[in-house]
Scaffold this motif. Structure first.
Motif, PDB file in Angstrom:
ATOM      1  N   ASN A 190       0.894  -1.224  -0.087  1.00  0.00           N
ATOM      2  CA  ASN A 190       0.033   0.010  -0.027  1.00  0.00           C
ATOM      3  C   ASN A 190       0.858   1.178   0.043  1.00  0.00           C
ATOM      4  N   ALA A 191       2.095   1.249   0.763  1.00  0.00           N
ATOM      5  CA  ALA A 191       2.849   2.479   0.951  1.00  0.00           C
ATOM      6  C   ALA A 191       3.643   2.609  -0.275  1.00  0.00           C
ATOM      7  N   ILE A 192       4.189   1.439  -0.884  1.00  0.00           N
ATOM      8  CA  ILE A 192       4.822   1.682  -2.083  1.00  0.00           C
ATOM      9  C   ILE A 192       3.932   1.983  -3.342  1.00  0.00           C
ATOM     10  N   LYS A 193       2.792   1.801  -3.546  1.00  0.00           N
ATOM     11  CA  LYS A 193       1.922   2.132  -4.442  1.00  0.00           C
ATOM     12  C   LYS A 193       1.392   3.668  -4.382  1.00  0.00           C
ATOM     13  N   LEU A 194       0.979   3.888  -3.046  1.00  0.00           N
ATOM     14  CA  LEU A 194       0.723   5.463  -3.009  1.00  0.00           C
ATOM     15  C   LEU A 194       1.842   6.273  -3.108  1.00  0.00           C
ATOM     16  N   PHE A 195       3.103   6.009  -2.736  1.00  0.00           N
ATOM     17  CA  PHE A 195       4.374   6.796  -2.692  1.00  0.00           C
ATOM     18  C   PHE A 195       4.783   6.933  -4.187  1.00  0.00           C
ATOM     19  N   PHE A 196       4.485   5.905  -5.146  1.00  0.00           N
ATOM     20  CA  PHE A 196       5.022   6.017  -6.543  1.00  0.00           C
ATOM     21  C   PHE A 196       4.010   6.724  -7.371  1.00  0.00           C
ATOM     22  N   LYS A 197       2.542   6.777  -6.747  1.00  0.00           N
ATOM     23  CA  LYS A 197       1.433   7.058  -7.397  1.00  0.00           C
ATOM     24  C   LYS A 197       1.422   8.979  -7.410  1.00  0.00           C
ATOM     25  N   THR A 198       2.034   9.288  -6.223  1.00  0.00           N
ATOM     26  CA  THR A 198       1.834  10.709  -5.709  1.00  0.00           C
ATOM     27  C   THR A 198       3.151  11.379  -5.525  1.00  0.00           C
ATOM     28  N   ILE A 199       4.108  10.951  -5.369  1.00  0.00           N
ATOM     29  CA  ILE A 199       5.350  11.481  -5.131  1.00  0.00           C
ATOM     30  C   ILE A 199       6.427  11.313  -6.071  1.00  0.00           C
ATOM     31  N   HIS A 200       6.546  10.341  -6.580  1.00  0.00           N
ATOM     32  CA  HIS A 200       8.023  10.136  -7.423  1.00  0.00           C
ATOM     33  C   HIS A 200       7.514   9.927  -8.952  1.00  0.00           C
ATOM     34  N   GLU A 201       8.444  10.431  -9.829  1.00  0.00           N
ATOM     35  CA  GLU A 201       8.469   9.988 -11.221  1.00  0.00           C
ATOM     36  C   GLU A 201       8.999   8.532 -11.203  1.00  0.00           C
ATOM     37  N   LYS A 202       8.162   7.668 -12.200  1.00  0.00           N
ATOM     38  CA  LYS A 202       8.124   6.099 -11.707  1.00  0.00           C
ATOM     39  C   LYS A 202       8.296   5.562 -12.973  1.00  0.00           C
ATOM     40  N   LYS A 203       9.179   4.521 -13.200  1.00  0.00           N
ATOM     41  CA  LYS A 203       9.110   3.333 -14.065  1.00  0.00           C
ATOM     42  C   LYS A 203       8.261   2.145 -13.560  1.00  0.00           C
ATOM     43  N   ILE A 204       7.323   2.486 -12.601  1.00  0.00           N
ATOM     44  CA  ILE A 204       6.643   1.311 -12.089  1.00  0.00           C
ATOM     45  C   ILE A 204       5.212   1.413 -12.598  1.00  0.00           C
ATOM     46  N   ASP A 205       4.698   0.477 -12.747  1.00  0.00           N
ATOM     47  CA  ASP A 205       3.100   0.336 -13.096  1.00  0.00           C
ATOM     48  C   ASP A 205       2.298  -0.070 -12.046  1.00  0.00           C
ATOM     49  N   ILE A 206       1.786   1.070 -11.400  1.00  0.00           N
ATOM     50  CA  ILE A 206       1.081   1.104  -9.907  1.00  0.00           C
ATOM     51  C   ILE A 206      -0.048  -0.034 -10.176  1.00  0.00           C
ATOM     52  N   ASP A 207      -0.637  -0.218 -11.074  1.00  0.00           N
ATOM     53  CA  ASP A 207      -1.891  -1.123 -11.318  1.00  0.00           C
ATOM     54  C   ASP A 207      -1.566  -2.775 -11.325  1.00  0.00           C
ATOM     55  N   LYS A 208       0.090  -2.869 -11.454  1.00  0.00           N
ATOM     56  CA  LYS A 208       0.363  -4.097 -11.572  1.00  0.00           C
ATOM     57  C   LYS A 208       1.154  -4.657 -10.349  1.00  0.00           C
ATOM     58  N   ILE A 209       1.249  -3.823  -9.662  1.00  0.00           N
ATOM     59  CA  ILE A 209       1.721  -4.331  -8.120  1.00  0.00           C
ATOM     60  C   ILE A 209       0.542  -4.942  -7.530  1.00  0.00           C
ATOM     61  N   HIS A 210       0.938  -6.152  -7.225  1.00  0.00           N
ATOM     62  CA  HIS A 210      -0.093  -7.152  -6.400  1.00  0.00           C
ATOM     63  C   HIS A 210      -0.124  -7.095  -4.886  1.00  0.00           C
ATOM     64  N   ARG A 211      -1.344  -7.387  -4.419  1.00  0.00           N
ATOM     65  CA  ARG A 211      -1.119  -7.443  -2.856  1.00  0.00           C
ATOM     66  C   ARG A 211      -1.182  -8.984  -2.442  1.00  0.00           C
ATOM     67  N   PRO A 212      -0.513  -9.394  -1.437  1.00  0.00           N
ATOM     68  CA  PRO A 212      -0.787 -10.934  -0.896  1.00  0.00           C
ATOM     69  C   PRO A 212      -2.293 -11.375  -0.763  1.00  0.00           C
ATOM     70  N   LYS A 213      -2.611 -12.658  -0.778  1.00  0.00           N
ATOM     71  CA  LYS A 213      -3.762 -13.044  -0.194  1.00  0.00           C
ATOM     72  C   LYS A 213      -3.831 -12.915   1.109  1.00  0.00           C
ATOM     73  N   ARG A 214      -4.997 -12.432   1.813  1.00  0.00           N
ATOM     74  CA  ARG A 214      -5.122 -12.136   3.064  1.00  0.00           C
ATOM     75  C   ARG A 214      -5.376 -13.545   3.675  1.00  0.00           C
ATOM     76  N   ALA A 215      -4.995 -13.584   5.182  1.00  0.00           N
ATOM     77  CA  ALA A 215      -5.500 -15.225   5.658  1.00  0.00           C
ATOM     78  C   ALA A 215      -6.973 -14.842   5.973  1.00  0.00           C
ATOM     79  N   LYS A 216      -7.835 -15.658   5.869  1.00  0.00           N
ATOM     80  CA  LYS A 216      -9.319 -15.619   6.076  1.00  0.00           C
ATOM     81  C   LYS A 216      -9.538 -16.210   7.277  1.00  0.00           C
ATOM     82  N   LEU A 217      -9.093 -15.230   8.437  1.00  0.00           N
ATOM     83  CA  LEU A 217      -9.553 -15.708   9.745  1.00  0.00           C
ATOM     84  C   LEU A 217     -10.678 -15.143  10.404  1.00  0.00           C
ATOM     85  N   LEU A 218     -11.637 -16.211  11.148  1.00  0.00           N
ATOM     86  CA  LEU A 218     -12.887 -16.062  11.551  1.00  0.00           C
ATOM     87  C   LEU A 218     -12.829 -14.997  12.728  1.00  0.00           C
ATOM     88  N   PRO A 219     -13.664 -14.160  13.029  1.00  0.00           N
ATOM     89  CA  PRO A 219     -13.901 -13.606  14.204  1.00  0.00           C
ATOM     90  C   PRO A 219     -14.083 -14.238  15.423  1.00  0.00           C
TER      91      PRO A 219
END
Length: 347
Positions: free
Chosen positions: A142-171
């Motif tokens: 989340n931090a990397i995507k937001l940083f490169f989207k807002t602050i820095h000239e980039k060679k990064i494709d924001i939309d292609k940065i994937h997030r990990p699958k979350r563990a499906k923990l029950l409450p």
């Protein structure tokens, strides 16, 4: 939960000692960290002195573990942008320290040259190699995507940065009988009132402690919750029984600024003290589960669902942005499961 962390020399090795009052949830979390150990002599948990652990426990990094000067300047710009967008201080800390970890990994590389492949390499060679959690990885992404989207000239494709699958923990959910035992454990009206209000309205701990007397609307039987998670206001229903308890409590304590105040008049009750109130209650009634204050909120939602309340209303009451977040309670509700007959009974 308040804790204190400091660098120690333990058996000729630099370690980070973490001191806190006994808390089952925190112990479970710290056990999951790589090479965490309990020391009877120190009366503390201790971990390796790594950059990651220094960031995690808010200890200043060593000079040789700092990112490049370019990175430090960009992290500061990023923090200023986050503040201007009114992100909470906790989110600013999480994002900026996560970004610091990532840019330290590429301290020899100009930021403008960082690509998507570098993000994948970082995830594999740092996050996974050090067995860091998926939630921590998600925060850094989340931090990397937001940083490169807002602050820095980039060679990064924001939309292609994937997030990990979350563990499906029950409450974690308590039965109504267990809730009743906990709420009746204290004879102190203030302690009983705080726990009862969390359960009866499905409040987060911070929401309860931020409550002010003026936000209790006895004419409409509602509680107005200001600046909840995500800076959203919402209302919660106020049961007649809770309103009667509040009137008795108000007469006895006469709070001024906050509904529940600590030893200093006008100052809010502390989270640590509230956790202690719950801890004493569960010990008194003999419940051995590692119950936390959030379990009361989970139980509120599940009990509503089991009594037939529409999921959309529960979503509104809890302040969830997405219905998917609320739907998890359908997996812990026992209403439908109890109607299923096991094939074992026919043997």
């Amino acid at each position: 939960m308040k804790w204190d962390a400091q660098i120690i020399n333990h058996k000729k090795e630099s370690r980070i000692a973490v001191y806190f009052d006994k808390n089952a949830d925190l112990i479970t979390r710290i056990k999951k960290l790589d090479d965490s150990r309990w020391s009877q002599s120190l009366v503390a948990w201790h971990l390796p002195d790594t950059l990651e652990n220094r960031i995690r426990f808010k200890i200043a990094p060593l000079p040789h573990t700092l990112p490049s000067e370019e990175a430090i300047l960009n992290i500061e710009k990023f923090k200023q942008w986050l503040r201007s967008k009114r992100y909470s201080e906790s989110t600013i800390t999480t994002y900026s320290e996560g970004l610091r970890s990532f840019l330290f990994f590429y301290r020899e590389k100009p930021i403008s040259e960082i690509t998507n492949e570098d993000v994948i390499l970082y995830n594999n060679e740092y996050i996974l190699k050090n067995k860091l959690s998926a939630s921590y990885q998600n925060q850094i992404v989340n931090a990397i995507k937001l940083f490169f989207k807002t602050i820095h000239e980039k060679k990064i494709d924001i939309d292609k940065i994937h997030r990990p699958k979350r563990a499906k923990l029950l409450p974690n959910v308590l039965s109504k009988e267990e809730i009743k035992m906990i709420l009746n454990a204290h004879s102190n009206i203030k302690h009983k009132m705080m726990l009862s209000l969390i359960y009866s309205c499905g409040l987060r701990c911070g929401e309860l402690l931020a409550l002010q007397p003026v936000l209790i609307d006895s004419k409409r039987n509602i509680v107005l919750l200001k600046n909840g998670k995500g800076k959203k206001d919402r209302i919660a229903p106020l049961s007649p029984k809770i309103l009667d308890m509040l009137r008795v409590y108000y007469t006895a304590f006469k709070p001024t600024n906050y509904l529940f105040e600590g030893v200093i008049p006008g100052e809010p009750y502390s989270e640590k003290s509230l956790q202690s109130v719950l801890k004493k209650a569960i010990k008194k009634v003999g419940i051995t589960k590692p119950v936390s204050l959030h379990w009361l909120r989970h139980s509120f939602a599940t009990h509503l669902l089991e009594s037939g309340t529409d999921l959309r209303y529960i979503q509104e009451l809890l302040g969830h942005c997405s219905s998917k977040t609320t739907e998890i309670y359908t997996h812990v509700s026992t209403k439908s499961i109890q109607q299923i007959k096991s094939p074992f009974d026919d043997l």
